[in-house]
Design a protein around this motif. Structure first.
Motif, mmCIF file in Angstrom:
data_model
loop_
_atom_site.group_PDB
_atom_site.id
_atom_site.type_symbol
_atom_site.label_atom_id
_atom_site.label_comp_id
_atom_site.label_asym_id
_atom_site.label_seq_id
_atom_site.Cartn_x
_atom_site.Cartn_y
_atom_site.Cartn_z
ATOM 1 N N HIS A 71 0.640 -1.331 -0.048
ATOM 2 C CA HIS A 71 -0.114 -0.055 0.019
ATOM 3 C C HIS A 71 0.912 1.283 -0.049
ATOM 4 O O HIS A 71 0.557 2.313 -0.603
ATOM 5 C CB HIS A 71 -0.952 -0.086 1.290
ATOM 6 C CG HIS A 71 -2.154 -1.041 0.989
ATOM 7 N ND1 HIS A 71 -3.005 -1.351 2.067
ATOM 8 C CD2 HIS A 71 -2.604 -1.711 -0.049
ATOM 9 C CE1 HIS A 71 -3.683 -2.271 1.746
ATOM 10 N NE2 HIS A 71 -3.595 -2.297 0.572
ATOM 11 N N GLU A 72 1.885 1.237 0.830
ATOM 12 C CA GLU A 72 2.939 2.455 0.806
ATOM 13 C C GLU A 72 3.335 2.472 -0.722
ATOM 14 O O GLU A 72 3.449 3.762 -1.192
ATOM 15 C CB GLU A 72 3.963 2.127 1.875
ATOM 16 C CG GLU A 72 3.688 2.123 3.001
ATOM 17 C CD GLU A 72 4.706 1.863 4.161
ATOM 18 O OE1 GLU A 72 6.059 1.723 3.775
ATOM 19 O OE2 GLU A 72 4.357 2.049 5.277
ATOM 20 N N GLN A 73 3.655 1.545 -1.446
ATOM 21 C CA GLN A 73 4.472 1.521 -2.616
ATOM 22 C C GLN A 73 3.221 2.382 -3.653
ATOM 23 O O GLN A 73 3.395 3.231 -4.557
ATOM 24 C CB GLN A 73 4.810 0.093 -3.131
ATOM 25 C CG GLN A 73 5.249 0.402 -4.738
ATOM 26 C CD GLN A 73 6.673 1.142 -4.738
ATOM 27 O OE1 GLN A 73 7.442 1.338 -3.661
ATOM 28 N NE2 GLN A 73 7.053 1.764 -5.698
ATOM 29 N N LEU A 74 2.038 1.692 -3.448
ATOM 30 C CA LEU A 74 0.942 2.458 -4.365
ATOM 31 C C LEU A 74 0.737 3.814 -4.052
ATOM 32 O O LEU A 74 0.211 4.585 -5.022
ATOM 33 C CB LEU A 74 -0.213 1.613 -4.100
ATOM 34 C CG LEU A 74 -0.357 0.204 -4.442
ATOM 35 C CD1 LEU A 74 -1.737 -0.746 -4.146
ATOM 36 C CD2 LEU A 74 -0.386 0.164 -6.165
ATOM 37 N N GLU A 77 3.475 5.648 -5.802
ATOM 38 C CA GLU A 77 3.248 5.715 -7.416
ATOM 39 C C GLU A 77 2.036 6.895 -7.670
ATOM 40 O O GLU A 77 2.139 7.483 -8.587
ATOM 41 C CB GLU A 77 2.873 4.358 -7.625
ATOM 42 C CG GLU A 77 4.014 3.411 -7.827
ATOM 43 C CD GLU A 77 3.538 1.997 -8.128
ATOM 44 O OE1 GLU A 77 2.379 1.877 -8.307
ATOM 45 O OE2 GLU A 77 4.419 1.062 -7.963
ATOM 46 N N GLU A 78 1.191 6.722 -6.897
ATOM 47 C CA GLU A 78 -0.138 7.641 -6.919
ATOM 48 C C GLU A 78 0.409 9.142 -6.886
ATOM 49 O O GLU A 78 0.082 10.014 -7.508
ATOM 50 C CB GLU A 78 -1.301 7.477 -6.051
ATOM 51 C CG GLU A 78 -2.110 6.410 -6.517
ATOM 52 C CD GLU A 78 -2.925 6.199 -7.838
ATOM 53 O OE1 GLU A 78 -3.360 7.595 -7.859
ATOM 54 O OE2 GLU A 78 -3.043 5.419 -8.550
ATOM 55 N N LYS A 82 0.267 11.979 -9.777
ATOM 56 C CA LYS A 82 -0.206 13.281 -9.442
ATOM 57 C C LYS A 82 0.394 14.261 -9.958
ATOM 58 O O LYS A 82 0.016 15.453 -10.533
ATOM 59 C CB LYS A 82 -0.939 13.318 -7.878
ATOM 60 C CG LYS A 82 -1.555 14.582 -7.431
ATOM 61 C CD LYS A 82 -1.611 14.942 -6.269
ATOM 62 C CE LYS A 82 -0.304 14.894 -5.468
ATOM 63 N NZ LYS A 82 0.009 15.865 -4.552
ATOM 64 N N ASN A 83 1.749 14.412 -9.163
ATOM 65 C CA ASN A 83 2.448 15.517 -9.650
ATOM 66 C C ASN A 83 2.853 15.527 -11.274
ATOM 67 O O ASN A 83 2.904 16.683 -11.737
ATOM 68 C CB ASN A 83 3.915 15.191 -8.555
ATOM 69 C CG ASN A 83 3.789 15.399 -7.323
ATOM 70 O OD1 ASN A 83 2.934 15.968 -7.029
ATOM 71 N ND2 ASN A 83 4.707 14.886 -6.672
ATOM 72 N N ASP A 84 2.814 14.484 -11.644
ATOM 73 C CA ASP A 84 3.037 14.556 -13.353
ATOM 74 C C ASP A 84 2.019 15.115 -13.970
ATOM 75 O O ASP A 84 2.331 15.999 -14.821
ATOM 76 C CB ASP A 84 3.305 13.089 -13.843
ATOM 77 C CG ASP A 84 4.746 12.482 -13.395
ATOM 78 O OD1 ASP A 84 5.721 13.247 -13.111
ATOM 79 O OD2 ASP A 84 4.939 11.309 -13.480
ATOM 80 N N LEU A 85 0.768 14.677 -13.303
ATOM 81 C CA LEU A 85 -0.410 15.391 -13.963
ATOM 82 C C LEU A 85 -0.547 16.742 -13.939
ATOM 83 O O LEU A 85 -0.987 17.516 -14.657
ATOM 84 C CB LEU A 85 -1.680 14.708 -13.331
ATOM 85 C CG LEU A 85 -3.043 15.402 -13.799
ATOM 86 C CD1 LEU A 85 -3.329 14.906 -15.259
ATOM 87 C CD2 LEU A 85 -4.163 14.787 -12.828
ATOM 88 N N ILE A 86 0.128 17.156 -12.710
ATOM 89 C CA ILE A 86 -0.091 18.828 -12.321
ATOM 90 C C ILE A 86 0.896 19.438 -13.253
ATOM 91 O O ILE A 86 0.670 20.347 -13.780
ATOM 92 C CB ILE A 86 0.252 18.901 -10.867
ATOM 93 C CG1 ILE A 86 -0.886 18.725 -10.047
ATOM 94 C CG2 ILE A 86 0.473 20.524 -10.635
ATOM 95 C CD1 ILE A 86 -0.781 18.556 -8.457
ATOM 96 N N VAL A 87 2.261 18.889 -13.412
ATOM 97 C CA VAL A 87 3.053 19.295 -14.174
ATOM 98 C C VAL A 87 2.497 19.400 -16.042
ATOM 99 O O VAL A 87 2.775 20.462 -16.530
ATOM 100 C CB VAL A 87 4.180 18.530 -14.275
ATOM 101 C CG1 VAL A 87 5.528 18.854 -15.379
ATOM 102 C CG2 VAL A 87 4.936 18.569 -13.010
#
Length: 107
Positions: A71-74, A77-78, A82-87
């Motif tokens: 779950h921490e890995q997921l 990744e999320e 999210k950061n890529d989407l914002i960029v």
């Protein structure tokens, strides 16, 4: 009179044995709690921490820890997505606005 003494003796033995059992259970719970904490905080093997009498508990703790790590890995990744989407959204919004501002400055 003898019956009263026997009854009192039995009651005393029962009370003492019950208190001893509670103390033993409390000690065992504390011991298991410390083992779990030690396993969760370190990257050691489960067999190094838990004895064979706690095999069932150790199996469940291994499953819980692996689920937590997954779950921490997921979550990581999320966060990256999210950061890529914002960029990407910022870039896509900035590009048309730059050309609009350029056209407006020409006018």
């Amino acid at each position: 009179m003898l019956c009263v003494i026997v009854v009192l003796g039995v009651i005393i033995v029962l009370v003492i044995s019950r208190l001893h059992a509670r103390k033993k259970v409390s000690r065992t719970v504390t011991e298991i709690s410390e083992m779990i904490h030690s396993y969760m905080m370190n990257d050691t093997d489960v067999t190094d921490i838990f004895s064979k009498e706690y095999a069932e508990v150790s199996t469940q703790i291994v499953e819980i820890k692996s689920t937590m790590q997954r779950h921490e890995q997921l979550l990581k990744e999320e966060a990256v997505r999210k950061n890529d989407l914002i960029v990407y959204l910022a870039h896509d919004l900035k590009t048309p606005l730059t050309s609009i501002i350029g056209y407006l400055s020409l006018l």
